[in-house]
Each structure stands twice: as structure tokens, then as C-alpha cells.
Design an enzyme around this catalytic site. Sequence first.
Site, PDB file in Angstrom:
ATOM      1  CG  ASP A 115      -2.064   0.982   1.108  1.00  0.00           C
ATOM      2  OD1 ASP A 115      -3.212   0.532   0.977  1.00  0.00           O
ATOM      3  OD2 ASP A 115      -1.806   2.208   1.141  1.00  0.00           O
ATOM      4  CB  ILE A 116       0.775   4.306  -2.096  1.00  0.00           C
ATOM      5  CG1 ILE A 116       1.852   5.270  -2.598  1.00  0.00           C
ATOM      6  CG2 ILE A 116      -0.518   5.028  -1.794  1.00  0.00           C
ATOM      7  CD1 ILE A 116       1.521   5.885  -3.960  1.00  0.00           C
ATOM      8  CG  ASN A 128     -12.334  -0.837   3.804  1.00  0.00           C
ATOM      9  OD1 ASN A 128     -12.813  -1.204   4.870  1.00  0.00           O
ATOM     10  ND2 ASN A 128     -11.113  -0.322   3.708  1.00  0.00           N
ATOM     11  CG  HIS A 134      -8.642  -3.094  -2.582  1.00  0.00           C
ATOM     12  ND1 HIS A 134      -9.533  -2.286  -3.244  1.00  0.00           N
ATOM     13  CD2 HIS A 134      -8.427  -2.507  -1.383  1.00  0.00           C
ATOM     14  CE1 HIS A 134      -9.842  -1.253  -2.481  1.00  0.00           C
ATOM     15  NE2 HIS A 134      -9.198  -1.370  -1.335  1.00  0.00           N
ATOM     16  CG  HIS A 189      -6.825  -3.106   2.969  1.00  0.00           C
ATOM     17  ND1 HIS A 189      -6.074  -1.963   2.861  1.00  0.00           N
ATOM     18  CD2 HIS A 189      -8.022  -2.813   2.397  1.00  0.00           C
ATOM     19  CE1 HIS A 189      -6.785  -1.014   2.267  1.00  0.00           C
ATOM     20  NE2 HIS A 189      -7.983  -1.500   1.974  1.00  0.00           N
TER      21      HIS A 189
HETATM   22  P1  5GP Z   1      -9.797   1.275   0.337  1.00  0.00           P
HETATM   23  O1  5GP Z   1     -10.057   2.431   1.252  1.00  0.00           O
HETATM   24  O2  5GP Z   1     -10.414   1.481  -1.027  1.00  0.00           O
HETATM   25  O3  5GP Z   1     -10.134  -0.047   0.950  1.00  0.00           O
HETATM   26  O4  5GP Z   1      -8.218   1.230   0.175  1.00  0.00           O
HETATM   27  C1  5GP Z   1      -7.537   1.757  -0.911  1.00  0.00           C
HETATM   28  C2  5GP Z   1      -6.064   1.687  -0.576  1.00  0.00           C
HETATM   29  O5  5GP Z   1      -5.317   1.887  -1.774  1.00  0.00           O
HETATM   30  C3  5GP Z   1      -5.604   2.777   0.409  1.00  0.00           C
HETATM   31  O6  5GP Z   1      -5.037   2.158   1.554  1.00  0.00           O
HETATM   32  C4  5GP Z   1      -4.570   3.584  -0.391  1.00  0.00           C
HETATM   33  O7  5GP Z   1      -3.465   3.978   0.394  1.00  0.00           O
HETATM   34  C5  5GP Z   1      -4.157   2.611  -1.503  1.00  0.00           C
HETATM   35  N1  5GP Z   1      -3.765   3.229  -2.751  1.00  0.00           N
HETATM   36  C6  5GP Z   1      -4.439   4.198  -3.429  1.00  0.00           C
HETATM   37  N2  5GP Z   1      -3.784   4.525  -4.555  1.00  0.00           N
HETATM   38  C7  5GP Z   1      -2.677   3.749  -4.595  1.00  0.00           C
HETATM   39  C8  5GP Z   1      -1.592   3.637  -5.530  1.00  0.00           C
HETATM   40  O8  5GP Z   1      -1.515   4.308  -6.558  1.00  0.00           O
HETATM   41  N3  5GP Z   1      -0.620   2.727  -5.236  1.00  0.00           N
HETATM   42  C9  5GP Z   1      -0.664   1.951  -4.108  1.00  0.00           C
HETATM   43  N4  5GP Z   1       0.347   1.098  -3.919  1.00  0.00           N
HETATM   44  N5  5GP Z   1      -1.673   2.029  -3.214  1.00  0.00           N
HETATM   45  C10 5GP Z   1      -2.656   2.925  -3.448  1.00  0.00           C
END
Ligand code: 5GP
Length: 118
Positions: free
Chosen positions: A33-34, A90, A103, A105
Site C-alpha cells: 500500500d502506498i 472495504n 481488493h 488489505h
Molecule cells: P480502500 O479504502 O479502497 O479499501 O483502500 C484503498 C487503498 O489503496 C488505500 O489504503 C490507499 O493507500 C491505496 N492506494 C491508493 N492509490 C494507490 C496507488 O496508486 N498505489 C498503491 N500502492 N496504493 C494505493
Amino acid sequence: MKRDPNCVFCKIVAGEIPAKKVYEDDLVVAFNDIHPRTPVHVLIVPKEHIPSVNAVAPEHETMLGRLFTAARQVAETTGVAQTGYRLLVNTGPHAGQEVYHIHMHLLGGRPLGPMVAR
Ligand code: 5GP
Ligand code: ZN
């Protein structure tokens, strides 16, 4: 496989945006994760664009089952298999879903505390 040209995770799957990949096979890819919330924070995604759990259909079962097989391997290679980890998906606004490409986590590397805030 379906893809969305505007989707950030489809771009990572295609190698159009860089990411630190920690696992890849024919159906799924996993990358760091970024903005990591925990010492180990890996996202495991199907290569096909599925927006969220709300769009899951029976034909996705093999691909989505693979997320768990990949999670097990990522847990081993990142060193959290024995100490423990949390798998989180999520879905929608109340869960704070930011990226609409389904996705999982994988969070670990320290005690994670309660499952959700009260
Ligand atoms: P969500 O809130 O949709 O479950 O999680 C999305 C996750 O994707 C977040 O933790 C966010 O930091 C990660 N994320 C968003 N854009 C990027 C990206 O361009 N690269 C990476 N490696 N992670 C990302
Ligand atoms: Zn996508």
C-alpha cells in the site's frame, strides 16, 4: 479480463503505474500500500476489474478464492504468518472504500487492536 482504463489498480496490474509487487500469479497481484497503516500493509487484487463486493458474481469465485491463497503466501513471505494479521475488504461509503477495484488489505507487523472503532 475486464479492465477500466481510469482505474488505478488496473493500471498497476498492467504495469502502467509503479508499485512494489510482493506476489503475482495468473489471476491476482499483491503490492505494498502506498500509505501503509501498519508495518506490513499489502493490497491483494484480482487482475480483472471488479468494482466492489457488490459486483461479485459466481464466475468470479475462482479468482476471488485465489485472494486467500495469495494472502497466505504473502503472510509467510512478509513474516507475519505466525504473529498474525488481518484481512479486510472495504465496501462502499460507510466502509470508506476509496478505490473501486475490489481488493483485500493484509495488515500486520504489530498488534492491530479492536476490529473496528466504536
Ligand atoms: P480502500 O479504502 O479502497 O479499501 O483502500 C484503498 C487503498 O489503496 C488505500 O489504503 C490507499 O493507500 C491505496 N492506494 C491508493 N492509490 C494507490 C496507488 O496508486 N498505489 C498503491 N500502492 N496504493 C494505493
Ligand atoms: Zn480496476
